[in-house]
Scaffold this active site. Structure first.
Site, PDB file in Angstrom:
ATOM      1  N   ARG A   1       0.849  -1.186   0.000  1.00  0.00           N
ATOM      2  CA  ARG A   1       0.000   0.000   0.000  1.00  0.00           C
ATOM      3  C   ARG A   1       0.889   1.242   0.000  1.00  0.00           C
ATOM      4  O   ARG A   1       1.503   1.590   1.007  1.00  0.00           O
ATOM      5  CB  ARG A   1      -0.904   0.006   1.228  1.00  0.00           C
TER       6      ARG A   1
ATOM      7  N   ASP B   1      20.348  14.216 -14.673  1.00  0.00           N
ATOM      8  CA  ASP B   1      19.753  15.153 -15.629  1.00  0.00           C
ATOM      9  C   ASP B   1      19.949  16.596 -15.161  1.00  0.00           C
ATOM     10  O   ASP B   1      20.158  17.502 -15.979  1.00  0.00           O
ATOM     11  CB  ASP B   1      18.264  14.861 -15.798  1.00  0.00           C
TER      12      ASP B   1
ATOM     13  N   GLU C   1      28.986   3.548 -17.264  1.00  0.00           N
ATOM     14  CA  GLU C   1      28.857   3.673 -18.720  1.00  0.00           C
ATOM     15  C   GLU C   1      30.216   3.824 -19.387  1.00  0.00           C
ATOM     16  O   GLU C   1      30.464   3.233 -20.443  1.00  0.00           O
ATOM     17  CB  GLU C   1      27.960   4.868 -19.049  1.00  0.00           C
TER      18      GLU C   1
END
Length: 315
Positions: A29, A256, A190
């Site tokens: 929940r 970002d 990366e």
């Protein structure tokens, strides 16, 4: 025409909720959901807009989810242009675990784009990016988009005299780097995957970044290191930025915000590039994003408060 164009081919409606503990099998929940417009380029544009950048977010938009994403962008006042697609824009779901402070992020692949929709995106970039000094390609490519698309756009940016900033991964990243970009922003994972070896220390990280530059793949590399801060590397110089000590509400959106702060600073400069100034703004924007849950991203007042605290170490 905007000064900065961001492209998001795989945007998402970001849904954030919270729960005390994530457990298997049981119904969990969650708290009331909070929604933000998301996807790499969209988030970068949101940050640029907040920091006073003249930008336009170009993105694919489909279905009810795409309409909601457009509505949220309009509510923030972000200059944006949706490119209609037939399929439904994806959702991404994040859960913050209150008991541990951990974030669990569930990312769907996104809708499959048709060839005509891919072509429409290319035409949109050509039309809206004609006078832009910076193009930001950020985020993954959805199914149906050729891996060579970012490479094609890198060639187009070079032909039009735009500086291309790339934040992506996988085959699309490799293809774009083979063409060459102005700035590449990888995470440590990366960059390690790209060069095919672990990069445990600063010397290995600098060497890997300069290998890319020596091969003509990037003019500069901004390497984010998570809790260890970031490096900004050019062929001649490099700087380390230690992390800022802030109370972390969530790590979502920090990358970002880093790119948005970096590009906002670069676009605001005249004359030669002030790389240390751009790195400082990127670090302040990234740290400011940590203060807020989900993809709320950084707030301008937090960025300005944190900026004087950034310490840069020449390497």
């Amino acid at each position: 025409m905007p000064d900065i164009l961001t492209l998001t081919l795989n945007p998402a409606l970001d849904v954030l909720s919270a729960i005390d503990r994530v457990e298997p099998t049981h119904k969990l929940r969650c708290s009331e959901a909070v929604m933000h417009p998301g996807g790499g380029g969209i988030n970068v544009a949101r940050v640029l807009h907040r920091l006073g950048g003249d930008c336009l977010a170009l993105y694919t938009q489909g279905g009810v989810t795409g309409h909601e994403l457009a509505t949220l962008l309009a509510q923030e006042g972000v200059p944006a242009q949706g490119l209609p697609i037939a399929a439904e824009t994806r959702e991404s779901f994040s859960v913050h675990e209150n008991s541990t402070g951990l974030d669990y992020r569930f990312v769907l692949p996104g809708p499959r784009l048709q060839p005509a929709e891919v072509e429409q995106a290319l035409q949109g970039v050509a039309r809206h990016g004609a006078g832009a000094r910076y193009w930001v390609l950020s985020g993954s490519l959805p199914p149906g988009v050729p891996d060579a698309l970012y490479a094609h756009l890198a060639q187009q940016a070079q032909a039009q005299g735009a500086r291309l900033v790339l934040d992506s991964s996988g085959p699309a990243l490799r293809a774009a780097l083979s063409t060459g970009v102005f700035l590449f922003k990888p995470s440590l994972r990366e960059l390690s995957e790209l060069v095919g070896q672990p990069l445990p220390g600063e010397a290995e990280q600098l060497h890997a970044a300069r290998q890319l530059m020596a091969a003509g793949q990037a003019q500069a590399v901004a390497l984010t290191l998570g809790e260890q801060g970031a490096l900004l590397i050019t062929p001649e110089q490099a700087w380390r930025a230690p992390p800022l000590p802030v109370a972390v509400a969530s790590t979502i959106g920090a990358g970002d915000s880093f790119v948005g702060g970096l590009v906002a600073a670069l676009a605001g400069q005249t004359g030669s590039v002030d790389w240390p100034g751009a790195l400082a703004m990127a670090m302040a924007a990234s740290a400011a994003a940590l203060l807020h849950p989900g993809t709320a991203l950084c707030r301008p007042d937090d960025v300005q408060q944190l900026l004087p605290q950034v310490q840069l170490q020449p390497l």
